[in-house]
Write an enzyme that holds these catalytic residues in place. Structure first.
Site, PDB file in Angstrom:
ATOM      1  N   THR A 118      34.221  35.339  41.970  1.00  0.00           N
ATOM      2  CA  THR A 118      35.026  34.132  41.729  1.00  0.00           C
ATOM      3  C   THR A 118      35.491  33.576  43.073  1.00  0.00           C
ATOM      4  O   THR A 118      36.262  34.234  43.790  1.00  0.00           O
ATOM      5  CB  THR A 118      36.250  34.448  40.851  1.00  0.00           C
ATOM      6  OG1 THR A 118      35.810  35.141  39.683  1.00  0.00           O
ATOM      7  CG2 THR A 118      36.970  33.174  40.450  1.00  0.00           C
ATOM      8  N   LYS A 172      35.074  28.919  35.142  1.00  0.00           N
ATOM      9  CA  LYS A 172      35.667  30.258  35.334  1.00  0.00           C
ATOM     10  C   LYS A 172      37.177  30.153  35.580  1.00  0.00           C
ATOM     11  O   LYS A 172      37.965  30.939  35.045  1.00  0.00           O
ATOM     12  CB  LYS A 172      34.958  30.953  36.506  1.00  0.00           C
ATOM     13  CG  LYS A 172      35.617  32.213  37.021  1.00  0.00           C
ATOM     14  CD  LYS A 172      35.622  33.323  35.998  1.00  0.00           C
ATOM     15  CE  LYS A 172      36.415  34.516  36.522  1.00  0.00           C
ATOM     16  NZ  LYS A 172      36.664  35.506  35.477  1.00  0.00           N
ATOM     17  N   LYS A 216      44.555  35.541  43.731  1.00  0.00           N
ATOM     18  CA  LYS A 216      43.592  34.608  44.378  1.00  0.00           C
ATOM     19  C   LYS A 216      43.203  33.493  43.396  1.00  0.00           C
ATOM     20  O   LYS A 216      43.232  32.317  43.744  1.00  0.00           O
ATOM     21  CB  LYS A 216      42.338  35.403  44.800  1.00  0.00           C
ATOM     22  CG  LYS A 216      41.081  34.577  44.973  1.00  0.00           C
ATOM     23  CD  LYS A 216      39.834  35.430  45.183  1.00  0.00           C
ATOM     24  CE  LYS A 216      39.450  36.355  44.077  1.00  0.00           C
ATOM     25  NZ  LYS A 216      38.455  35.956  43.119  1.00  0.00           N
TER      26      LYS A 216
HETATM   27  P1  NAP Z   1      36.481  44.955  43.718  1.00  0.00           P
HETATM   28  O1  NAP Z   1      36.438  46.140  42.841  1.00  0.00           O
HETATM   29  O2  NAP Z   1      37.676  44.755  44.582  1.00  0.00           O
HETATM   30  O3  NAP Z   1      35.156  44.938  44.608  1.00  0.00           O
HETATM   31  C1  NAP Z   1      35.019  44.016  45.660  1.00  0.00           C
HETATM   32  C2  NAP Z   1      33.678  44.199  46.337  1.00  0.00           C
HETATM   33  O4  NAP Z   1      33.640  43.277  47.460  1.00  0.00           O
HETATM   34  C3  NAP Z   1      33.439  45.593  46.918  1.00  0.00           C
HETATM   35  O5  NAP Z   1      32.087  45.924  46.812  1.00  0.00           O
HETATM   36  C4  NAP Z   1      33.847  45.402  48.366  1.00  0.00           C
HETATM   37  O6  NAP Z   1      33.244  46.333  49.266  1.00  0.00           O
HETATM   38  C5  NAP Z   1      33.311  44.013  48.642  1.00  0.00           C
HETATM   39  N1  NAP Z   1      33.959  43.423  49.813  1.00  0.00           N
HETATM   40  C6  NAP Z   1      35.253  43.063  49.948  1.00  0.00           C
HETATM   41  N2  NAP Z   1      35.495  42.567  51.182  1.00  0.00           N
HETATM   42  C7  NAP Z   1      34.306  42.622  51.835  1.00  0.00           C
HETATM   43  C8  NAP Z   1      33.900  42.256  53.151  1.00  0.00           C
HETATM   44  N3  NAP Z   1      34.744  41.712  54.022  1.00  0.00           N
HETATM   45  N4  NAP Z   1      32.613  42.458  53.493  1.00  0.00           N
HETATM   46  C9  NAP Z   1      31.727  42.974  52.611  1.00  0.00           C
HETATM   47  N5  NAP Z   1      32.057  43.348  51.345  1.00  0.00           N
HETATM   48  C10 NAP Z   1      33.336  43.166  50.971  1.00  0.00           C
HETATM   49  O7  NAP Z   1      36.376  43.590  42.846  1.00  0.00           O
HETATM   50  P2  NAP Z   1      35.744  43.359  41.410  1.00  0.00           P
HETATM   51  O8  NAP Z   1      36.774  43.606  40.360  1.00  0.00           O
HETATM   52  O9  NAP Z   1      34.419  44.024  41.319  1.00  0.00           O
HETATM   53  O10 NAP Z   1      35.568  41.765  41.453  1.00  0.00           O
HETATM   54  C11 NAP Z   1      34.572  41.149  42.270  1.00  0.00           C
HETATM   55  C12 NAP Z   1      34.672  39.635  42.088  1.00  0.00           C
HETATM   56  O11 NAP Z   1      34.542  39.290  40.691  1.00  0.00           O
HETATM   57  C13 NAP Z   1      36.022  39.022  42.514  1.00  0.00           C
HETATM   58  O12 NAP Z   1      35.782  37.736  43.008  1.00  0.00           O
HETATM   59  C14 NAP Z   1      36.818  38.956  41.212  1.00  0.00           C
HETATM   60  O13 NAP Z   1      37.809  37.944  41.250  1.00  0.00           O
HETATM   61  C15 NAP Z   1      35.715  38.623  40.226  1.00  0.00           C
HETATM   62  N6  NAP Z   1      35.912  39.080  38.841  1.00  0.00           N
HETATM   63  C16 NAP Z   1      36.507  40.265  38.571  1.00  0.00           C
HETATM   64  C17 NAP Z   1      36.674  40.655  37.234  1.00  0.00           C
HETATM   65  C18 NAP Z   1      37.359  41.941  36.865  1.00  0.00           C
HETATM   66  O14 NAP Z   1      37.811  42.013  35.704  1.00  0.00           O
HETATM   67  N7  NAP Z   1      37.449  42.953  37.688  1.00  0.00           N
HETATM   68  C19 NAP Z   1      36.196  39.852  36.197  1.00  0.00           C
HETATM   69  C20 NAP Z   1      35.557  38.646  36.529  1.00  0.00           C
HETATM   70  C21 NAP Z   1      35.421  38.274  37.844  1.00  0.00           C
HETATM   71  P3  NAP Z   1      33.953  47.761  49.564  1.00  0.00           P
HETATM   72  O15 NAP Z   1      33.508  48.656  48.453  1.00  0.00           O
HETATM   73  O16 NAP Z   1      33.460  48.126  50.891  1.00  0.00           O
HETATM   74  O17 NAP Z   1      35.464  47.512  49.540  1.00  0.00           O
END
Ligand code: NAP
Length: 292
Positions: free
Chosen positions: A99, A174, A243
């Site tokens: 997102t 979204k 965010k």
């Molecule tokens: P998350 O668990 O925090 O995972 C974030 C990912 O991004 C990890 O693989 C992390 O790598 C990587 N990352 C962060 N900073 C980085 C950087 N500077 N360089 C390279 N990689 C980086 O988040 P998530 O829940 O999977 O969500 C991911 C996205 O989907 C977000 O935009 C969120 O808003 C959206 N989303 C989430 C949900 C939900 O329910 N969780 C639902 C819909 C959409 P590391 O492992 O190295 O930290």
């Protein structure tokens, strides 16, 4: 879709891990990159290639899927000498499922167009449990024929694709979906806090909700254990919703629209974040209602 189709998946966090695993389980050839390499081990054990850099991943993929935190993370994996974009050739496809802001997404779509790379703007509705069951709703922006061509890939991760229009329409939709999630979560937390303040067992709230044809919804059921046990293991981390709330408010402001309830929700999310709860599930706002 013509096979073989080589997918490079970037970002194995709460969502990406499950989504990449579903692609692998559906029979796609999946290679992965994650900034924290330790989180790639289970994919290596399954025989998936683990790339050392986003660039190395892009060189050997037809389609790159990104599922990372935010715009800074996208820049980190796309740009620079080790990023995806310099290695991507015409005819390749980039599907972003993170997102991001509509503005960032529109600029990325343009950048891809200039390089001859197909771009799909495909954020998702649904959190970790739905990602694990491949039950996400994919909010798709981009060329309709590209969405259709890539639908077997998208359907391996989700139950439905809702086509929204040209990018950044997927991201715009979204933000509308997440506005509801943000407000429903805070409404549930406030309702449980009011129940407790009146000496009621919050369990009673869920018993009443379960009997209500209008209010018995899946989202409240998904958050029930968190609220009752006051324990908030992350399905959707509060920092990501903060965010998103800021992205909603920025988009509304750009259109001269006020979103007073979303603005109040953003304040509560920010308070929770400042209290150290950024990595917890966003339902942790319940705690912040009774904290300074
Ligand atoms: P998350 O668990 O925090 O995972 C974030 C990912 O991004 C990890 O693989 C992390 O790598 C990587 N990352 C962060 N900073 C980085 C950087 N500077 N360089 C390279 N990689 C980086 O988040 P998530 O829940 O999977 O969500 C991911 C996205 O989907 C977000 O935009 C969120 O808003 C959206 N989303 C989430 C949900 C939900 O329910 N969780 C639902 C819909 C959409 P590391 O492992 O190295 O930290």
């Amino acid at each position: 879709m013509t096979m073989p189709h080589r997918i490079g998946f970037i970002g194995l966090g709460l969502m990406g891990r499950a989504m990449a695993m579903n692609l692998h389980n559906a029979g796609f050839r999946v290679a992965v990159y994650n900034r924290t390499r330790a989180d790639t081990t289970e994919f290596a054990d399954l025989g998936c290639t683990v790339a050392a850099t986003p660039k190395a991943l892009a060189r050997n993929s037809d389609t790159i899927i990104t599922m990372v935190s935010d715009m800074a993370a996208m820049d980190a994996v796309l740009e620079g000498p080790e990023g995806v974009l310099p290695a991507f050739t015409g005819g390749s496809t980039l599907i972003n499922m993170s997102t991001l802001s509509p503005e960032y997404t529109a600029a990325l779509a343009k950048k891809c167009f200039i390089s001859g790379v197909e771009f799909l703007d495909c954020p998702v509705a649904g959190s970790k449990p739905l990602a694990e069951k491949a039950q996400l709703v994919i909010l798709a922006g981009g060329k309709k024929e590209t969405v259709e061509k890539l639908s077997p890939v998208l359907k391996a991760m989700g139950r439905a694709i809702v086509y929204a229009g040209q990018a950044p329409a997927g991201t715009a939709l979204k933000l509308c979906m997440n506005l509801l999630v943000a407000q429903m979560t805070t409404a549930l937390a406030e309702s449980a806090a009011l129940a407790a303040a009146q000496g009621l067992d919050p369990q009673l709230l869920f018993s009443a909700l379960e009997e209500s044809p209008a209010l018995n919804c899946g989202y409240f059921r998904m958050k029930k254990d968190n609220i009752i046990n006051r324990d908030f293991p992350p399905a959707f981390q509060l920092k990501h919703m903060l965010k998103d709330a800021r992205l909603m408010l920025a988009e509304a402001a750009r259109a001269g629209l006020e979103l007073p309830v979303t603005a109040a929700v953003e304040k509560l999310l920010a308070k929770s974040y400042n209290n150290g709860y950024g990595d917890k599930d966003l339902s942790v706002v319940l705690r912040s209602l009774t904290e300074k």
